[in-house]
Design a protein around this motif. Structure first.
Motif, short mmCIF file in Angstrom:
data_model
loop_
_atom_site.label_atom_id
_atom_site.label_comp_id
_atom_site.label_asym_id
_atom_site.label_seq_id
_atom_site.Cartn_x
_atom_site.Cartn_y
_atom_site.Cartn_z
N ASP A 185 -10.02 -58.33 4.62
CA ASP A 185 -9.86 -56.88 4.54
C ASP A 185 -10.58 -56.20 5.70
N ALA A 186 -11.78 -56.73 6.06
CA ALA A 186 -12.54 -56.14 7.17
C ALA A 186 -11.79 -56.32 8.49
N VAL A 187 -11.21 -57.52 8.70
CA VAL A 187 -10.48 -57.77 9.94
C VAL A 187 -9.21 -56.93 9.98
N VAL A 188 -8.50 -56.84 8.83
CA VAL A 188 -7.28 -56.03 8.78
C VAL A 188 -7.59 -54.58 9.09
N THR A 189 -8.65 -54.08 8.48
CA THR A 189 -9.02 -52.68 8.72
C THR A 189 -9.31 -52.45 10.20
N ALA A 190 -10.09 -53.38 10.81
CA ALA A 190 -10.43 -53.23 12.22
C ALA A 190 -9.21 -53.41 13.11
N LEU A 191 -8.35 -54.39 12.77
CA LEU A 191 -7.16 -54.64 13.58
C LEU A 191 -6.19 -53.47 13.50
N TYR A 192 -6.02 -52.94 12.30
CA TYR A 192 -5.12 -51.80 12.13
C TYR A 192 -5.65 -50.59 12.90
N ALA A 193 -6.98 -50.37 12.83
CA ALA A 193 -7.56 -49.23 13.54
C ALA A 193 -7.35 -49.37 15.05
N THR A 194 -7.49 -50.58 15.55
CA THR A 194 -7.31 -50.80 16.99
C THR A 194 -5.86 -50.60 17.40
N GLU A 208 6.82 -70.07 14.69
CA GLU A 208 7.30 -71.02 13.68
C GLU A 208 6.62 -70.78 12.34
N MET A 209 5.33 -70.49 12.38
CA MET A 209 4.58 -70.32 11.14
C MET A 209 4.72 -68.92 10.56
N MET A 210 4.77 -67.89 11.42
CA MET A 210 4.69 -66.52 10.94
C MET A 210 5.99 -65.74 11.11
N GLY A 211 6.87 -66.23 11.97
CA GLY A 211 8.10 -65.50 12.23
C GLY A 211 7.88 -64.39 13.24
N PRO A 212 8.98 -63.80 13.74
CA PRO A 212 8.86 -62.78 14.78
C PRO A 212 8.61 -61.38 14.25
N ALA A 213 8.59 -61.21 12.94
CA ALA A 213 8.50 -59.85 12.37
C ALA A 213 7.16 -59.22 12.67
N PHE A 214 7.19 -57.88 12.78
CA PHE A 214 5.95 -57.12 12.95
C PHE A 214 6.14 -55.75 12.32
N GLN A 215 5.16 -55.34 11.54
CA GLN A 215 5.17 -54.00 10.95
C GLN A 215 3.79 -53.39 11.13
N MET A 216 3.80 -52.14 11.48
CA MET A 216 2.53 -51.41 11.61
C MET A 216 2.11 -50.96 10.22
N ASP A 217 1.65 -51.96 9.44
CA ASP A 217 1.35 -51.70 8.03
C ASP A 217 0.18 -52.59 7.62
N ASP A 228 -0.68 -53.76 4.64
CA ASP A 228 -0.31 -54.85 3.74
C ASP A 228 0.35 -55.99 4.51
N PHE A 229 1.20 -55.63 5.47
CA PHE A 229 1.84 -56.66 6.29
C PHE A 229 0.79 -57.46 7.05
N LEU A 230 -0.15 -56.76 7.66
CA LEU A 230 -1.20 -57.44 8.43
C LEU A 230 -2.04 -58.33 7.52
N SER A 231 -2.34 -57.85 6.31
CA SER A 231 -3.16 -58.63 5.40
C SER A 231 -2.43 -59.89 4.95
N GLN A 232 -1.14 -59.74 4.65
CA GLN A 232 -0.37 -60.90 4.20
C GLN A 232 -0.26 -61.95 5.30
N ARG A 233 0.01 -61.52 6.55
CA ARG A 233 0.15 -62.46 7.65
C ARG A 233 -1.20 -63.11 8.00
N LEU A 234 -2.25 -62.33 7.94
CA LEU A 234 -3.57 -62.88 8.27
C LEU A 234 -4.00 -63.91 7.22
N GLY A 235 -3.62 -63.68 5.94
CA GLY A 235 -3.94 -64.64 4.90
C GLY A 235 -3.26 -65.97 5.11
#
Length: 756
Positions: A102-111, A72-81, A83-90
């Motif tokens: 930025d640290a969490v996005v970097t770590a999440l993207y790497a994982t 409901e809050m974030m929607g079903p979309a997902f992109q391996m990107d 910027d997408f992860l940073s925007q959704r995490l914000g």
């Protein structure tokens, strides 16, 4: 992105980020136990509780409601990107700073990228992304805004981590969190999800072993709660701490003569000695050496308290002075009783005494399994003794003074040993001298300095006055040395070698009794000797009936059992309640709270046993106390029968006292033969005497040819074993055993009739 650091010292985990040499975090697994590991885990648990996350078992999967709210809050979309992860995490975790996000996005993207390179498809990546986002929100939201700070947040995970959990923990680790995996079941489960240990490091150190049963987060929590409760008990801590024995250069008794000022200079400590010396260096000069040692202590201005043997048990007045209540736990007991410690002249000494008492009581509480009832009496004794001796040790104490408490002779009491351990935590030199190597000691402590000397000497008192000193000749000492060689663990015993004895009842056949009857105790089955105590196997049997119905042989068999040390009771009753008894009017004064008041008994004018050997007096009083404790006599501590027990047991006849006086515990014991040919019940007093004498060490035989239950009435449980010897005969008359001989009665007696 933070880098993984090796954890070589457990406490490195608590270093701030600026002292780690860069952006470095610890992600370690602990699969082995030691004392240091337990202490670290308690500290780490507290840090995680304050500013981190504790996970006991698996992280719960997001519920349908959790996922619905996320969609409901974030929607079903997902992109391996990124910027997408940073925007959704914000949007999802708005409290994070730009740097933390930025640290969490970097770590999440790497994982997630690691998963993609391992062949995971986009649906699997989306599911992982949604699970991680829900976990971050519902489980780790309290730490995401402090990731990568100077004080890194702590995560404690206890259990076997799953693949997805490990990936999220890796994200948090790379974003700036310290993580400890507690693996009480070992490291094998972890290696199934990370065979190369790429995400974390296993902590290894010498001496690690398996975790105790039940160890885990709940125990860590309980330990910390207990520590908090205990800290409340102590109040303001003392400024001084003991430095016990660490300053000693040479382990010897004369170390106590070292001036207190020269033992150490650190104002945070007082320097004391805790020493036990077994044996003596020279048995010929030992007494003079002791007196010279004592004089040297006095000339040095030391406060000295000398006690010969274990401290005397507290009297009723001392015990009554200790205020106490009902306690539900050891902590309550310790706190309640510690309030009795008062030393208003010096607050620091009062704090030292309070801390020492609390420490010792809590330690003993753990050792005895938290039993309040077992601990209460011991703690009360400690307070009584502390109050008794503090006026001698600390009349006007000022730091850095150190008094001297010298116990000379045996330390056989566990509570007495506990008191010495208490004093050793105070500004006191505690010295235990055991010159007699035949005497053991109940004192054992890790901080006790033990000195072993080759020779042995028997001394009953410490020579505080030269007039008390006893010196031995070389011949006398040679005889004592010969005693040790001949009578220690050899099966040979000198006269009156043992002062204490306990009895066990021999279960025998009727035919065995004549064989065992006149045998020395040391040759009987189950005889044993340990320390200064022997175990006496004694006979206590009721013989019912007459073998083969032969009365003449019956009396002859009894006559053969009558030795010079045998008391024969030919008529019932032996003693009655109406008989004169000088002790009876005062019996109520000799007992309090179920315990004999020994000093009052011995000092009373009605006390008849003062002529006996001192150790035999103690033996008799020990057995009287045991008879009361066992409640063998019906009505004891119910209707006042206990006072009849005391009056009867303290009024033995002259003949019995003479037999007891000569009783040597390793040789033949005195006997009692009680013959009852009638229908009469034996009296209460007879029951008390036979039970008491059996405990003292007498062999007791009841001859009841009728087989009637005539001795059992006053016993709460059977005293004697019962043997059926033969036919029941009635109306027998007990003969004069001087006239009984082989072939029947004396010829003259035959002219005037039979005894049957």
């Amino acid at each position: 992105m933070f880098q993984l650091a090796e954890l070589t010292q457990l406490n490195d985990c608590f270093r701030p980020l600026s002292q780690r040499g860069g952006d470095r975090v610890f992600f370690c697994r602990i699969a082995g136990y030691s004392g240091d590991v337990a202490a670290f885990l308690r500290q780490y648990y507290e840090a995680a509780r304050r500013s981190g996350v504790i996970i006991d078992g698996r992280i719960p999967n997001p519920t349908p409601d959790n996922l619905a709210y996320f969609n409901e809050m974030m929607g079903p979309a997902f992109q391996m990107d990124r910027d997408f992860l940073s925007q959704r995490l914000g949007r999802w975790l708005p409290r994070m700073t730009d740097g933390q996000r930025d640290a969490v996005v970097t770590a999440l993207y790497a994982t997630l990228d690691d998963m993609r390179r391992q062949g995971k498809n986009e649906n699997m990546l989306r599911n992982a992304y949604m699970k991680y986002m829900c976990w971050l929100y519902y489980k780790f939201e309290r730490i995401v805004n402090v990731l990568g700070g100077e004080a890194l947040p702590k995560i404690l995970y206890a259990g076997d981590v799953s693949h997805y959990e490990l990936q999220l923990l890796t994200v948090l680790s790379r974003a700036g969190a310290d993580i400890v995996l507690l693996e009480c079941g070992g490291d094998q489960a972890y290696l199934t999800v990370d065979p190369q240990s790429a995400a974390s490091r296993l902590y290894q150190a010498p001496g690690l072993g398996p975790f105790p049963a039940g160890f885990g987060v709940k125990q860590l929590q309980a330990d910390l709660e207990r520590e908090v409760r205990r800290q409340r008990l102590y109040g303001a801590p003392p400024a001084l701490s003991p430095c016990t024995n660490a300053w000693v250069q040479r382990p010897e008794l004369n170390a106590a003569l070292t001036a207190v000022q020269t033992r150490g200079s650190d104002p945070r400590f007082f320097y004391n000695l805790f020493l036990c010396q077994y044996g003596v260096e020279d048995n010929l000069t030992y007494t003079n050496d002791l007196f010279a040692f004592y004089q040297s202590l006095k000339s040095g201005g030391r406060r000295i308290c000398v006690v010969n043997g274990d401290p005397a048990p507290p009297g009723p007045e001392e015990i009554a002075a200790v205020k106490r209540g009902n306690y539900a736990s050891v902590e309550q007991l310790a706190a309640g009783l510690a309030a009795n410690i008062r030393y208003p002249a010096n607050v620091e000494l009062q704090r030292l005494m309070t801390k020492a008492f609390l420490d010792l009581v809590l330690e003993e509480g753990e050792r005895c399994g938290g039993s309040v009832s077992k601990l209460t009496s011991r703690a009360v004794y400690l307070l009584c003794w502390l109050n008794r001796y503090q006026k001698d040790l600390f009349p006007d104490w000022k730091a850095p003074e150190v008094a001297v408490f010298l116990q000379f002779g045996k330390c056989a009491s566990d509570t007495g040993a506990l008191f010495l351990r208490l004093l050793a935590r105070l500004p006191v030199d505690v010295l235990l001298l055991l010159p007699n190597l035949n005497e053991g000691s109940a004192l054992h402590a890790p901080d006790l300095l033990e000195v072993h000397c080759p020779q042995s000497v028997v001394l009953d008192r410490f020579p505080v006055d030269q007039n008390q000193a006893r010196v031995t000749t070389a011949a006398y000492q040679a005889e004592r040395d010969l005693d040790r060689l001949m009578y220690q663990d050899t099966g040979l015993y000198r006269n009156q070698q043992y002062a204490k004895a306990s009895t066990v009842l021999l279960q025998t056949m009727y035919e065995e009794i004549p064989i065992l009857w006149d045998q020395e105790l040391k040759y009987r089955p189950s005889f044993s000797a340990a320390g200064d105590t022997v175990t006496l196997p004694v006979i206590c049997q009721k013989i019912c009936g007459v073998k083969d119905g032969n009365a003449s042989q019956y009396w002859l068999d009894i006559k053969k059992l009558i030795t010079p040390d045998t008391e024969v009771i030919r008529s019932v009753p032996w003693v009655q309640g109406t008989d004169p008894n000088p002790v009876k009017p005062y019996a109520t004064q000799f007992l309090k709270n179920g315990r004999l008041l020994r000093s009052r008994i011995k000092s009373h004018s009605a006390y008849l046993y003062g002529i006996l050997r001192a150790e035999m007096q103690e033996h008799l009083l020990d057995k009287l106390q045991l008879l009361l404790d066992q409640k063998l006599i019906r009505g004891t501590f119910e209707n006042g029968t206990e006072y009849t027990v005391i009056a009867t047991a303290l009024n033995l006849s002259k003949d019995l006292l003479r037999k007891i006086q000569k009783f040597d515990f390793t040789k033949k014991n005195p006997k009692l033969i009680y013959i009852n040919t009638t229908e009469k019940m034996i009296s209460l007093e007879d029951s008390i005497l036979t039970a008491f004498l059996s405990l003292v060490g007498f062999d007791v035989l009841f001859f009841v040819p009728t087989g009637y239950q005539c001795i059992e009435q006053h016993f709460a449980r059977p005293l004697a074993g019962e043997t059926q010897a033969g036919d029941y005969l009635y109306d027998l008359r007990v003969p004069d055993f001087n006239t009984v001989q082989e072939g029947g009665l004396h010829t003259i007696r035959k002219l005037f009739g039979r005894s049957t």
